[in-house]
Design a protein around this motif. Structure first.
Motif, PDB file in Angstrom:
ATOM      1  N   ILE A  19       0.849  -1.183   0.000  1.00 50.87           N
ATOM      2  CA  ILE A  19       0.000   0.000   0.000  1.00 50.87           C
ATOM      3  C   ILE A  19       0.887   1.235   0.000  1.00 50.87           C
ATOM      4  CG2 ILE A  19      -0.243   0.048   2.501  1.00 50.87           C
ATOM      5  CD1 ILE A  19      -3.147   0.950   2.037  1.00 50.87           C
ATOM      6  N   ILE A  20       0.498   2.229  -0.818  1.00 50.44           N
ATOM      7  CA  ILE A  20       1.235   3.486  -0.947  1.00 50.44           C
ATOM      8  C   ILE A  20       0.227   4.624  -0.875  1.00 50.44           C
ATOM      9  CG2 ILE A  20       2.794   4.858  -2.397  1.00 50.44           C
ATOM     10  CD1 ILE A  20       3.253   2.138  -3.960  1.00 50.44           C
ATOM     11  N   LYS A  21       0.534   5.641  -0.104  1.00 49.04           N
ATOM     12  CA  LYS A  21      -0.323   6.828  -0.017  1.00 49.04           C
ATOM     13  C   LYS A  21       0.378   7.962  -0.757  1.00 49.04           C
ATOM     14  CE  LYS A  21      -2.474   9.619   3.611  1.00 49.04           C
ATOM     15  NZ  LYS A  21      -2.592   9.697   5.080  1.00 49.04           N
ATOM     16  N   VAL A  22      -0.324   8.534  -1.751  1.00 47.57           N
ATOM     17  CA  VAL A  22       0.245   9.558  -2.621  1.00 47.57           C
ATOM     18  C   VAL A  22      -0.389  10.911  -2.293  1.00 47.57           C
ATOM     19  CG1 VAL A  22       0.579  10.255  -5.023  1.00 47.57           C
ATOM     20  CG2 VAL A  22       0.522   7.820  -4.430  1.00 47.57           C
ATOM     21  N   LYS A  23       0.452  11.909  -2.060  1.00 49.19           N
ATOM     22  CA  LYS A  23      -0.016  13.256  -1.701  1.00 49.19           C
ATOM     23  C   LYS A  23      -0.484  13.999  -2.940  1.00 49.19           C
ATOM     24  CE  LYS A  23      -0.173  17.021   0.933  1.00 49.19           C
ATOM     25  NZ  LYS A  23      -1.360  17.253   1.675  1.00 49.19           N
ATOM     26  N   GLY A  24      -1.688  14.560  -2.874  1.00 52.84           N
ATOM     27  CA  GLY A  24      -2.201  15.393  -3.949  1.00 52.84           C
ATOM     28  C   GLY A  24      -1.673  16.811  -3.803  1.00 52.84           C
ATOM     29  N   VAL A  25      -1.777  17.576  -4.880  1.00 51.65           N
ATOM     30  CA  VAL A  25      -1.356  18.973  -4.851  1.00 51.65           C
ATOM     31  C   VAL A  25      -2.478  19.832  -5.412  1.00 51.65           C
ATOM     32  CG1 VAL A  25       1.124  18.562  -4.995  1.00 51.65           C
ATOM     33  CG2 VAL A  25      -0.205  18.690  -7.071  1.00 51.65           C
ATOM     34  N   ALA A  26      -2.636  21.021  -4.867  1.00 52.46           N
ATOM     35  CA  ALA A  26      -3.661  21.986  -5.284  1.00 52.46           C
ATOM     36  C   ALA A  26      -5.031  21.325  -5.307  1.00 52.46           C
ATOM     37  CB  ALA A  26      -3.295  22.599  -6.616  1.00 52.46           C
ATOM     38  N   LYS A  27      -5.657  21.186  -6.475  1.00 51.00           N
ATOM     39  CA  LYS A  27      -6.999  20.613  -6.573  1.00 51.00           C
ATOM     40  C   LYS A  27      -6.994  19.096  -6.719  1.00 51.00           C
ATOM     41  CE  LYS A  27      -9.315  24.618  -8.431  1.00 51.00           C
ATOM     42  NZ  LYS A  27     -10.262  25.102  -9.437  1.00 51.00           N
ATOM     43  N   ILE A  28      -5.829  18.489  -6.842  1.00 51.58           N
ATOM     44  CA  ILE A  28      -5.732  17.036  -6.975  1.00 51.58           C
ATOM     45  C   ILE A  28      -5.739  16.426  -5.575  1.00 51.58           C
ATOM     46  CG2 ILE A  28      -4.330  15.123  -7.818  1.00 51.58           C
ATOM     47  CD1 ILE A  28      -3.190  17.125  -9.891  1.00 51.58           C
ATOM     48  N   PRO A  29      -6.678  15.507  -5.283  1.00 51.41           N
ATOM     49  CA  PRO A  29      -6.772  14.932  -3.930  1.00 51.41           C
ATOM     50  C   PRO A  29      -5.695  13.874  -3.664  1.00 51.41           C
ATOM     51  CG  PRO A  29      -8.427  13.978  -5.359  1.00 51.41           C
ATOM     52  CD  PRO A  29      -7.734  15.039  -6.168  1.00 51.41           C
ATOM     53  N   ASP A  30      -5.613  13.459  -2.402  1.00 49.39           N
ATOM     54  CA  ASP A  30      -4.699  12.384  -2.004  1.00 49.39           C
ATOM     55  C   ASP A  30      -5.258  11.056  -2.524  1.00 49.39           C
ATOM     56  OD1 ASP A  30      -3.420  14.389  -0.608  1.00 49.39           O
ATOM     57  OD2 ASP A  30      -4.313  13.839   1.308  1.00 49.39           O
ATOM     58  N   TYR A  31      -4.356  10.158  -2.918  1.00 47.32           N
ATOM     59  CA  TYR A  31      -4.745   8.850  -3.450  1.00 47.32           C
ATOM     60  C   TYR A  31      -4.017   7.734  -2.723  1.00 47.32           C
ATOM     61  CZ  TYR A  31      -7.434  10.475  -7.435  1.00 47.32           C
ATOM     62  OH  TYR A  31      -8.413  11.016  -8.220  1.00 47.32           O
ATOM     63  N   VAL A  32      -4.552   6.528  -2.862  1.00 48.86           N
ATOM     64  CA  VAL A  32      -3.950   5.313  -2.313  1.00 48.86           C
ATOM     65  C   VAL A  32      -3.775   4.322  -3.456  1.00 48.86           C
ATOM     66  CG1 VAL A  32      -4.302   3.355  -0.763  1.00 48.86           C
ATOM     67  CG2 VAL A  32      -4.998   5.633  -0.054  1.00 48.86           C
ATOM     68  N   GLN A  33      -2.627   3.653  -3.482  1.00 43.75           N
ATOM     69  CA  GLN A  33      -2.373   2.591  -4.455  1.00 43.75           C
ATOM     70  C   GLN A  33      -2.229   1.277  -3.711  1.00 43.75           C
ATOM     71  OE1 GLN A  33       1.100   3.315  -6.836  1.00 43.75           O
ATOM     72  NE2 GLN A  33       0.493   5.409  -7.326  1.00 43.75           N
ATOM     73  N   LEU A  34      -2.871   0.238  -4.212  1.00 47.93           N
ATOM     74  CA  LEU A  34      -2.668  -1.126  -3.726  1.00 47.93           C
ATOM     75  C   LEU A  34      -1.980  -1.898  -4.833  1.00 47.93           C
ATOM     76  CD1 LEU A  34      -6.084  -1.908  -2.015  1.00 47.93           C
ATOM     77  CD2 LEU A  34      -3.949  -1.269  -0.932  1.00 47.93           C
ATOM     78  N   ARG A  35      -0.871  -2.542  -4.513  1.00 47.98           N
ATOM     79  CA  ARG A  35      -0.086  -3.267  -5.512  1.00 47.98           C
ATOM     80  C   ARG A  35       0.207  -4.681  -5.018  1.00 47.98           C
ATOM     81  NH1 ARG A  35       2.147  -0.244  -9.664  1.00 47.98           N
ATOM     82  NH2 ARG A  35       1.631   1.970  -9.520  1.00 47.98           N
TER      83      ARG A  35
END
Length: 67
Positions: A3-19
């Motif tokens: 699992i990876i948590k990706v930080k969003g910037v400006a209007k792009i929200p935070d996301y999670v990746q499952l691999r």
């Protein structure tokens, strides 16, 4: 599974990746809307556990999930 948590910037929200073990993307979803994507990946019953980990996971860090 990882699992990876990706930080969003400006209007792009935070996301999670499952691999998976070969790092193939299994699910990619917004932190605030995981329901449909976890169900599609077959992990709907583990949603509370996964989102509990995501809440405390720092951005950019990869952790191994033991499901």
């Amino acid at each position: 599974m990882y699992i990876i948590k990706v930080k969003g910037v400006a209007k792009i929200p935070d996301y999670v990746q499952l691999r998976d073990e070969q790092f193939t993307l299994l699910a990619y979803f917004r932190v605030d809307r995981p329901e449909k994507h976890l169900e599609k990946a077959g992990l709907g019953d583990k949603q509370a556990y996964i989102m509990g980990l995501v809440k405390d996971l720092p951005f950019g860090r990869i952790i191994k999930l033991e499901l």
